[in-house]
Write a protein that holds these residues in place. Structure first.
Motif, PDB file in Angstrom:
ATOM      1  N   ASP A   1     -11.774 -20.425  -1.020  1.00 29.19           N
ATOM      2  CA  ASP A   1     -11.173 -20.674   0.300  1.00 29.19           C
ATOM      3  C   ASP A   1      -9.642 -20.675   0.221  1.00 29.19           C
ATOM      4  O   ASP A   1      -8.968 -20.203   1.138  1.00 29.19           O
ATOM      5  CB  ASP A   1     -11.665 -22.011   0.864  1.00 29.19           C
ATOM      6  CG  ASP A   1     -13.142 -21.966   1.228  1.00 29.19           C
ATOM      7  OD1 ASP A   1     -13.716 -20.868   1.202  1.00 29.19           O
ATOM      8  OD2 ASP A   1     -13.714 -23.027   1.534  1.00 29.19           O
ATOM      9  N   ALA A   2      -9.115 -21.227  -0.880  1.00 25.64           N
ATOM     10  CA  ALA A   2      -7.652 -21.270  -1.045  1.00 25.64           C
ATOM     11  C   ALA A   2      -7.076 -19.857  -1.125  1.00 25.64           C
ATOM     12  O   ALA A   2      -6.091 -19.538  -0.450  1.00 25.64           O
ATOM     13  CB  ALA A   2      -7.295 -22.065  -2.295  1.00 25.64           C
ATOM     14  N   ILE A   3      -7.700 -19.001  -1.950  1.00 25.14           N
ATOM     15  CA  ILE A   3      -7.222 -17.619  -2.098  1.00 25.14           C
ATOM     16  C   ILE A   3      -7.313 -16.883  -0.764  1.00 25.14           C
ATOM     17  O   ILE A   3      -6.379 -16.184  -0.347  1.00 25.14           O
ATOM     18  CB  ILE A   3      -8.034 -16.860  -3.177  1.00 25.14           C
ATOM     19  CG1 ILE A   3      -7.905 -17.532  -4.539  1.00 25.14           C
ATOM     20  CG2 ILE A   3      -7.580 -15.398  -3.251  1.00 25.14           C
ATOM     21  CD1 ILE A   3      -6.541 -17.516  -5.146  1.00 25.14           C
TER      22      ILE A   3
ATOM     23  N   GLN B   1      -4.211  -8.449  -0.031  1.00 26.15           N
ATOM     24  CA  GLN B   1      -5.146  -8.808  -1.088  1.00 26.15           C
ATOM     25  C   GLN B   1      -4.392  -9.066  -2.379  1.00 26.15           C
ATOM     26  O   GLN B   1      -3.432  -8.367  -2.710  1.00 26.15           O
ATOM     27  CB  GLN B   1      -6.157  -7.678  -1.294  1.00 26.15           C
ATOM     28  CG  GLN B   1      -7.200  -7.599  -0.193  1.00 26.15           C
ATOM     29  CD  GLN B   1      -8.564  -7.233  -0.752  1.00 26.15           C
ATOM     30  OE1 GLN B   1      -8.677  -6.415  -1.645  1.00 26.15           O
ATOM     31  NE2 GLN B   1      -9.608  -7.841  -0.219  1.00 26.15           N
ATOM     32  N   PHE B   2      -4.822 -10.098  -3.100  1.00 25.71           N
ATOM     33  CA  PHE B   2      -4.237 -10.404  -4.402  1.00 25.71           C
ATOM     34  C   PHE B   2      -5.035  -9.666  -5.479  1.00 25.71           C
ATOM     35  O   PHE B   2      -6.252  -9.796  -5.546  1.00 25.71           O
ATOM     36  CB  PHE B   2      -4.308 -11.911  -4.691  1.00 25.71           C
ATOM     37  CG  PHE B   2      -3.515 -12.754  -3.716  1.00 25.71           C
ATOM     38  CD1 PHE B   2      -2.378 -12.262  -3.095  1.00 25.71           C
ATOM     39  CD2 PHE B   2      -3.907 -14.054  -3.428  1.00 25.71           C
ATOM     40  CE1 PHE B   2      -1.647 -13.041  -2.211  1.00 25.71           C
ATOM     41  CE2 PHE B   2      -3.187 -14.843  -2.545  1.00 25.71           C
ATOM     42  CZ  PHE B   2      -2.056 -14.335  -1.932  1.00 25.71           C
ATOM     43  N   HIS B   3      -4.326  -8.917  -6.322  1.00 28.49           N
ATOM     44  CA  HIS B   3      -4.991  -8.198  -7.419  1.00 28.49           C
ATOM     45  C   HIS B   3      -4.514  -8.673  -8.790  1.00 28.49           C
ATOM     46  O   HIS B   3      -5.114  -8.324  -9.806  1.00 28.49           O
ATOM     47  CB  HIS B   3      -4.762  -6.693  -7.277  1.00 28.49           C
ATOM     48  CG  HIS B   3      -5.377  -6.115  -6.039  1.00 28.49           C
ATOM     49  ND1 HIS B   3      -6.736  -5.948  -5.889  1.00 28.49           N
ATOM     50  CD2 HIS B   3      -4.818  -5.697  -4.880  1.00 28.49           C
ATOM     51  CE1 HIS B   3      -6.996  -5.437  -4.694  1.00 28.49           C
ATOM     52  NE2 HIS B   3      -5.848  -5.286  -4.059  1.00 28.49           N
TER      53      HIS B   3
ATOM     54  N   ALA C   1     -10.757 -20.918 -18.171  1.00 29.43           N
ATOM     55  CA  ALA C   1     -11.706 -21.255 -17.106  1.00 29.43           C
ATOM     56  C   ALA C   1     -11.150 -20.861 -15.743  1.00 29.43           C
ATOM     57  O   ALA C   1     -11.865 -20.297 -14.896  1.00 29.43           O
ATOM     58  CB  ALA C   1     -12.022 -22.751 -17.136  1.00 29.43           C
ATOM     59  N   LEU C   2      -9.869 -21.135 -15.533  1.00 31.02           N
ATOM     60  CA  LEU C   2      -9.241 -20.815 -14.252  1.00 31.02           C
ATOM     61  C   LEU C   2      -9.166 -19.305 -14.054  1.00 31.02           C
ATOM     62  O   LEU C   2      -9.398 -18.795 -12.946  1.00 31.02           O
ATOM     63  CB  LEU C   2      -7.842 -21.429 -14.200  1.00 31.02           C
ATOM     64  CG  LEU C   2      -7.065 -21.296 -12.890  1.00 31.02           C
ATOM     65  CD1 LEU C   2      -7.889 -21.780 -11.708  1.00 31.02           C
ATOM     66  CD2 LEU C   2      -5.764 -22.087 -12.971  1.00 31.02           C
TER      67      LEU C   2
ATOM     68  N   SER D   1     -12.268 -13.832  -6.131  1.00 30.05           N
ATOM     69  CA  SER D   1     -11.242 -13.054  -5.431  1.00 30.05           C
ATOM     70  C   SER D   1     -11.154 -11.644  -6.015  1.00 30.05           C
ATOM     71  O   SER D   1     -11.782 -11.358  -7.038  1.00 30.05           O
ATOM     72  CB  SER D   1      -9.888 -13.751  -5.578  1.00 30.05           C
ATOM     73  OG  SER D   1      -9.366 -13.529  -6.882  1.00 30.05           O
ATOM     74  N   PRO D   2     -10.352 -10.777  -5.392  1.00 29.19           N
ATOM     75  CA  PRO D   2     -10.184  -9.415  -5.939  1.00 29.19           C
ATOM     76  C   PRO D   2      -9.279  -9.364  -7.169  1.00 29.19           C
ATOM     77  O   PRO D   2      -9.019  -8.292  -7.694  1.00 29.19           O
ATOM     78  CB  PRO D   2      -9.536  -8.641  -4.771  1.00 29.19           C
ATOM     79  CG  PRO D   2      -9.591  -9.533  -3.578  1.00 29.19           C
ATOM     80  CD  PRO D   2      -9.669 -10.927  -4.089  1.00 29.19           C
TER      81      PRO D   2
END
Length: 221
Positions: free
Chosen positions: A130-132, A17-19, A33-34, A42-43
């Motif tokens: 979906d990318a993440i 998982q990306f934090h 915005a990003l 995402s997480p």
């Protein structure tokens, strides 16, 4: 579907998982915005930003650790894919490129240069989601409607990318300054090194890039 899972990305063989993330983009509004988009889909909760590639490299050198790097190809201190190559050499985390320059050749060059994925800049949130998710599983993300060309099909760009990838960080920085039209004396002053050292680096750069002059080196970069 908003994208496709490609071959496993060797940098991240198992799901994780990306934090935290580092966004490298010189437009503050887009950065904001990003940042909000990534946190919404995402997480990821810890966010760092840099307006230049050098700013990002400085953060990494200071010990900032992130799970994901998000890179815009159009930065004020970068030419072509040089920024991606330098970032890849400086960090272990997967890099996803977010750019308005989206076509099969550019996306393929980016992936072959070591990016873990590509997202067209003004994509909907579900594409980012979906990318993440794809990257967290250790796969490479290609947006829907695009295909990954074989390296031979992106040959010219890819060859240049490989040559640029062989440069050390110091050589890449000197090449960047040559692109800005700086003379050896100015480069030596800016980097606080001897002019003879700069000359040695320039010779090594031209040898690695397979060129005979500074002008040809600039054209490859």
């Amino acid at each position: 579907p908003s994208g496709s899972r490609m071959r496993p990305n060797l940098e991240t063989p198992q799901a994780k998982q990306f934090h935290s993330a580092l966004i490298i983009d010189d437009h503050p509004l887009f950065c904001d915005a990003l940042s909000m988009t990534l946190q919404a889909v995402s997480p990821i909760s810890s966010m760092h930003t840099a307006a230049t590639l050098q700013g990002a490299l400085d953060l990494l050198a200071q010990g900032v650790q992130v799970d994901l790097l998000v890179l815009d190809l159009n930065l004020p201190d970068v030419n072509g894919l040089d920024g991606l190559v330098r970032l890849r050499n400086a960090a272990q985390s997967p890099i996803i490129v977010v750019s308005s320059m989206a076509d099969n050749r550019i996306i393929s060059s980016v992936i072959h240069a070591g990016a873990a994925g590509f997202i067209p800049k003004h994509s909907q949130r579900n594409v980012f989601h979906d990318a993440i998710a794809t990257l967290q599983e250790g796969h490479t993300f290609i947006p829907s409607g695009y295909v990954l060309l074989e390296e031979a099909e992106a040959a010219d760009k890819d060859d240049a990318v490989k040559r640029l990838a062989s440069l050390t960080n110091q050589q890449a920085r000197i090449l960047q300054m040559i692109c800005l039209g700086k003379l050896n004396k100015q480069i030596a002053y800016d980097l606080s090194i001897a002019e003879t050292t700069v000359k040695a680096h320039v010779t090594a750069i031209m040898r690695k890039l397979g060129v005979q002059s500074r002008t040809q080196a600039v054209l490859i970069a």
